[in-house]
Every structure is written in structure tokens, then in C-alpha cells.
Write an enzyme that holds these catalytic residues in place. Structure first.
Site, short mmCIF file in Angstrom:
data_model
loop_
_atom_site.label_atom_id
_atom_site.label_comp_id
_atom_site.label_asym_id
_atom_site.label_seq_id
_atom_site.Cartn_x
_atom_site.Cartn_y
_atom_site.Cartn_z
N ASP A 81 69.48 62.70 48.60
CA ASP A 81 69.09 63.51 47.31
C ASP A 81 70.15 63.34 46.02
OD1 ASP A 81 68.62 65.41 45.07
OD2 ASP A 81 67.61 66.73 46.59
N ASP A 140 71.39 66.37 44.26
CA ASP A 140 72.45 67.18 45.30
C ASP A 140 73.81 66.34 45.23
OD1 ASP A 140 70.91 69.17 45.51
OD2 ASP A 140 70.27 68.65 47.62
N THR A 162 55.25 70.40 48.73
CA THR A 162 53.98 69.66 48.19
C THR A 162 54.29 68.13 47.72
OG1 THR A 162 53.87 70.62 46.02
CG2 THR A 162 52.90 71.97 47.56
N ARG A 200 60.39 68.55 41.57
CA ARG A 200 59.42 68.32 42.68
C ARG A 200 59.53 69.11 43.59
NH1 ARG A 200 59.61 63.01 46.49
NH2 ARG A 200 61.55 64.39 47.48
#
Ligand code: PRP
Length: 208
Positions: free
Chosen positions: A201, A204, A107, A103
Site C-alpha cells: 500500500d 501506508d 468494495t 478506495r
């Protein structure tokens, strides 16, 4: 689209520790693995089976075995890879395909950088693994590709979902045979496309 939020104290307990910012990567991976197995138990409730005749040491009886063709499990790289072992623990005979998707952080558009799946998925049951359903862009694109290849029953197993992403999936995948199984539907997305309260995340935290 069907949505199933798994309501179970062990699921809630493991998810709470995953959310905690103090949880280190090794613990995060182990807990995600355990949580997926609990979600997989619910996600496979409609896995296709067929009747078989067997003999116990005592008598003849009938039972079931998984139908052919085998289910396909598709983790979405990177973070979905951390869910694969937990899923195939319950479906050891499943075939495994891979989708690499990322992703764009600005945007929030998803794009595919790797695909390794059978071309023809006609009549196949598919389980897609991705920890986060945020804007929904990633899962919508993944599931559209699976349906285009002929899959006729798709279940997305996600650790966490945002209401915004669920709404997008309901709109974009209306009329398709899709189920989402998740441990939680959180409050909202923030301006950066992160689930709130979420767990940060997932990629991560697993691999960063
Ligand atoms: C994250 C997450 C999902 C996606 C969700 O992946 O693992 O795949 O974003 O977002 P969406 O619902 O808004 O599309 P990311 O792009 O960070 O890649 P990674 O798994 O390689 O870290």
C-alpha cells in the site's frame, strides 16, 4: 488511451528498492520522488511549447518556452502527494490542484472527499499523479472529472499499474485524450485488489 511503460535501468533499479518490504518510509519517499522525476521526463515529452526569439551573447536565435495556459498538476491524496515534488521539479511553473480520493477496502469503490482545482480546465494539459493503478476506479473517476471540466489532454503518471486497471481505463475512457505513463505493468491484482507483485500500500508505506 495511450500507454507508455518507461524502460530504463535507473527506473527499474529504483522500483526494485521500492518494492522491497525492508525499505523504510524515509527511503521509500526519497526513491518515489526520484522515480517520479524520471517518469516526468517521459510524461512531459508532449508538453505544449511555443517558439520564442532570443539573443545569445553571440547571435539571435529561436527557442521554445512552455505555452500559456500553464499545465496543471493534480496529485491524488494521499499517496499522490509523495509524487508532487518530483513532478514540479521538472515543471516549476505548473499550477497545482488537489483531489482527495479513497478506495473502500471491501468494495474497492473509489470516492472523492476533497476537490481543489480550477472549475474551467478548457484547453488545459493536466498531469495526474497517483502511485498505483490497481482496479482503475480512482483514476477513471479523477480523469472523468478533469475531462468534464474541459481538460483536453490528460497524462496519468503512476509508479505501478495492473493489467486489470489498464483494461478498465481503456474501456471507460475510450476516445478521450488520455496517456498513462508507468514504470511497470505488473502481473495481476489479488483478491484484495492489491497489485501483484506490487509494492504493498503506497500510502501506508509513505505516510503510515
Ligand atoms: C490507493 C492508491 C490509489 C488507489 C488505487 O489509494 O494510492 O489512489 O488506491 O486503487 P484503484 O486503482 O483500485 O482505484 P488509497 O485509497 O489506499 O488512499 P491513500 O492514497 O490515501 O492511501
Amino acid at each position: 488511451m495511450r500507454l507508455h511503460v518507461v524502460d530504463h535501468p535507473l527506473v527499474a533499479h529504483k522500483l526494485t528498492t521500492l518494492r522491497d518490504r525492508r525499505t523504510d518510509s524515509a527511503t521509500f519517499r526519497r526513491l518515489a520522488d526520484e522515480l517520479v522525476t524520471l517518469l516526468a521526463y517521459e510524461a512531459t515529452r508532449d508538453v505544449r511549447t511555443e517558439q520564442v526569439d532570443i539573443e545569445t551573447p553571440v547571435a539571435r536565435t529561436t527557442g521554445v518556452k512552455l505555452s500559456y495556459p500553464r499545465p496543471l498538476v493534480v496529485p491524488i491524496l494521499r499517496a499522490g502527494l509523495g509524487m508532487l515534488d518530483g513532478m514540479v521539479r521538472l515543471l516549476p511553473t505548473a499550477e497545482v490542484g488537489f483531489l482527495g480520493m479513497i478506495r473502500n477496502e471491501e468494495t474497492l469503490q473509489a470516492s472523492t472527499y476533497a476537490t481543489r482545482m480550477p472549475e474551467d480546465l478548457s484547453g488545459r494539459q493536466v498531469y495526474v499523479l497517483d502511485p498505483m493503478l490497481a482496479t482503475g476506479g480512482t483514476l477513471v473517476a479523477a480523469i472523468q472529472e478533469l475531462i468534464k471540466r474541459g481538460a483536453d489532454d490528460v497524462t496519468a503518471v503512476v509508479l505501478l499499474a495492473a493489467p486489470e486497471g489498464i483494461a478498465v481505463m481503456e474501456r471507460e475512457l475510450a476516445g478521450t485524450p488520455v496517456t498513462v505513463v508507468t514504470a511497470s505493468v505488473d502481473e495481476r491484482l489479488n483478491e484484495h485488489g492489491y497489485i501483484v507483485p506490487g509494492l504493498g500500500d503506497a500510502g501506508d508505506r509513505m505516510y503510515g
